[in-house]
Enzyme design. Structure first.
Site, PDB file in Angstrom:
ATOM      1  N   HIS A  34     -44.567  -6.446  14.202  1.00 47.55           N
ATOM      2  CA  HIS A  34     -45.366  -5.230  14.188  1.00 47.55           C
ATOM      3  C   HIS A  34     -45.162  -4.485  15.508  1.00 47.55           C
ATOM      4  O   HIS A  34     -45.207  -5.096  16.577  1.00 47.55           O
ATOM      5  CB  HIS A  34     -46.853  -5.565  14.039  1.00 47.55           C
ATOM      6  CG  HIS A  34     -47.734  -4.359  14.143  1.00 47.55           C
ATOM      7  ND1 HIS A  34     -47.883  -3.458  13.102  1.00 47.55           N
ATOM      8  CD2 HIS A  34     -48.497  -3.887  15.167  1.00 47.55           C
ATOM      9  CE1 HIS A  34     -48.701  -2.498  13.480  1.00 47.55           C
ATOM     10  NE2 HIS A  34     -49.093  -2.729  14.731  1.00 47.55           N
ATOM     11  N   GLU A  68       0.847  -1.195   0.000  1.00 45.65           N
ATOM     12  CA  GLU A  68       0.000   0.000   0.000  1.00 45.65           C
ATOM     13  C   GLU A  68       0.878   1.239   0.000  1.00 45.65           C
ATOM     14  O   GLU A  68       1.783   1.364   0.831  1.00 45.65           O
ATOM     15  CB  GLU A  68      -0.910   0.001   1.224  1.00 45.65           C
ATOM     16  CG  GLU A  68      -1.722   1.270   1.443  1.00 45.65           C
ATOM     17  CD  GLU A  68      -2.582   1.636   0.250  1.00 45.65           C
ATOM     18  OE1 GLU A  68      -2.459   2.780  -0.239  1.00 45.65           O
ATOM     19  OE2 GLU A  68      -3.387   0.788  -0.201  1.00 45.65           O
ATOM     20  N   GLY A 123     -16.732  12.496  -9.915  1.00 46.64           N
ATOM     21  CA  GLY A 123     -16.391  11.117 -10.254  1.00 46.64           C
ATOM     22  C   GLY A 123     -14.933  10.799  -9.986  1.00 46.64           C
ATOM     23  O   GLY A 123     -14.156  11.654  -9.526  1.00 46.64           O
ATOM     24  N   VAL A 136     -23.568  10.672  -6.228  1.00 43.83           N
ATOM     25  CA  VAL A 136     -23.897  10.167  -4.893  1.00 43.83           C
ATOM     26  C   VAL A 136     -23.099  10.860  -3.800  1.00 43.83           C
ATOM     27  O   VAL A 136     -23.662  11.362  -2.818  1.00 43.83           O
ATOM     28  CB  VAL A 136     -23.680   8.640  -4.835  1.00 43.83           C
ATOM     29  CG1 VAL A 136     -23.812   8.139  -3.395  1.00 43.83           C
ATOM     30  CG2 VAL A 136     -24.692   7.930  -5.725  1.00 43.83           C
TER      31      VAL A 136
END
Length: 450
Positions: free
Chosen positions: A429, A33, A256, A177
């Protein structure tokens, strides 16, 4: 030079999840990484944005409580403290990933990876070799060629979560989004938010009826939304459109993301038809044997859980397990607005084009007892099914906890259940999930409360 069975490039969800699975399968695994463990999702994406959204939801809950008769006094925002909590959430999760890598005896390398044609990975002055390579390098923000943008200070989603002070006004270029989520996160805290989108509408990836509800909520929050915008130039403190100027003290460009394909160049991997993404087969193997790619590198849904699922298929393929191809219609898609949007599968047009005898059933939350008690009646449950066999083809939920509720319908589809089985389930419920049962019963013309 150390040799590994599997070398994973990238420690985001598309990397660390399959790395752990490969280790569980008995493989000797290394993960490389260049930035931070957890990748975009944990550090500058899914997790910090959800922490901020939770803060704004609490503000709105306090305001709602006041309107109900629970008096809290004057509300004030300690933004640095909120950001400190966001950091703590991120650190908890990234620390958890580090622990998981150690527990599974995965060797971690920090640095930039360069891969040779012989599957030798160079990291600084060191080199390692893998029998199989998994590329999970993710993506970076796409910056559109807007005049003047290179001359001013602005944020992308990679830098936005480093804010130290609450902006008085914020303009967001982009109506996807993440843009809409961050608008929902900042406006309740007191920031004046403006969204500028050049497309015909915001959230074009989402259901039309869902979009209508979210746009209504944006108006309630006094968030200005400009669509079909013609951006001429950006200057310090303002965005100049063809017909108006929008002022700001903070600018976020969220238009994006583009895949990080630099690491693939020496491998000369075949690209897909768009020439933007790496071409892969059903096992996520690239044009070069023993080199696999997942996540934002290969297109499809740019979602953390999609990347993880793809990575799991890839490592099982490396193990010779012949995994089933990933069914894209079973991947949930979530928008963490208020109310939330959650969906999966085919919409009506896609289902008709696929040759199905389509039936749409919709149940609104306005009459749901739990939603009324919670004061969360805005929303609906929509299920797209095949009329002949009652097969569940897709679903959209808009409402409180939609991102959790979608799992019930998706689980039924995943287990090859039909609308008939969904209708026969007994729901507690009061519960918002009762509306799912009502929806399925509506198809059979047996709904009680619709």
């Amino acid at each position: 030079m150390k040799e590994f069975d599997v070398v994973v490039i990238g420690a985001g969800p598309g990397g660390y999840v399959p790395a752990i699975r490969a280790a569980q399968l008995g493989k000797k695994v290394a993960i490389v990484e260049r930035k931070k463990i957890g990748g975009t999702c944990l550090n500058v994406g899914c997790i910090p944005s959800k922490a901020l959204l939770r803060h704004s939801e609490m503000v709105e809950e306090i305001q709602k409580a006041n309107s109900w008769g629970i008096k809290t006094g004057e509300l004030s925002i300690d933004f640095p403290k909120l950001m400190k909590r966001k950091d703590q959430v991120v650190q908890t999760l990234t620390g958890g990933v580090q622990h998981l890598l150690k527990r599974n005896n995965i060797t971690f390398f920090q640095g930039e990876a360069l891969i040779s044609d012989a599957l030798v990975v160079s990291i600084g002055d060191g080199k390692i070799k893998g029998k199989d390579i998994l590329l999970a390098t993710g993506s970076t923000p796409f910056i559109p060629p807007i005049k003047g943008l290179d001359k001013i200070n602005y944020h992308t989603t990679d830098s936005f979560f480093d804010l130290k002070e609450l902006p008085k006004s914020m303009t967001i270029i982009g109506g996807g989004v993440i843009s809409i989520e961050l608008a929902f996160a900042m406006a309740p805290l007191g920031t004046k938010v403006t969204i500028i989108e050049v497309a015909p509408d915001i959230l074009l990836t989402e259901d039309l009826d869902a979009r209508k509800i979210i746009k209504k909520q944006l108006q309630k929050k006094n968030i200005q939304t400009i669509i079909k915008a013609k951006i001429q130039e950006v200057q310090k403190g303002k965005v100049i459109l063809a017909d108006q100027e929008i002022s700001f003290d903070t600018l976020l460009v969220a238009t994006g993301r583009k895949p990080n394909i630099e690491v693939t160049k020496e491998l000369n991997l075949k690209m897909d038809a768009s020439n933007k993404f790496v071409a892969v087969n059903d096992d996520y193997e690239t044009s070069k044997k023993h080199v696999y790619a997942v996540g934002d590198l290969v297109g499809g849904y740019q979602l953390a859980h999609a990347a993880s699922a793809e990575g799991l298929i890839a490592v099982h393929a490396m193990n010779g397990d012949h995994p089933q191809p990933l069914d894209q219609t079973k991947i949930p898609r979530c928008v963490y607005t208020h109310p939330e949007i959650a969906s999966f599968g085919l919409n009506e047009e896609q289902a008709k084009n696929a040759g199905y005898d389509v039936k749409i059933t919709t149940s609104n939350l306005a009459g749901n007892a739990k939603a009324i008690a919670m004061g969360e009646t805005e929303g609906f449950i929509k299920i797209i099914s095949d009329h002949q066999y009652e097969e569940i083809l897709g679903a959209v939920i808009v409402g409180a906890n939609a991102t959790e509720l979608i799992g019930e319908i998706l689980a039924m589809k995943h287990s090859e259940g039909t609308m008939n089985e969904l209708a026969s389930m007994v729901h507690a419920h009061p519960a918002i999930s009762e509306a799912i049962g009502e929806n399925a019963n509506a198809l059979l013309k047996q709904a009680i409360h619709m």
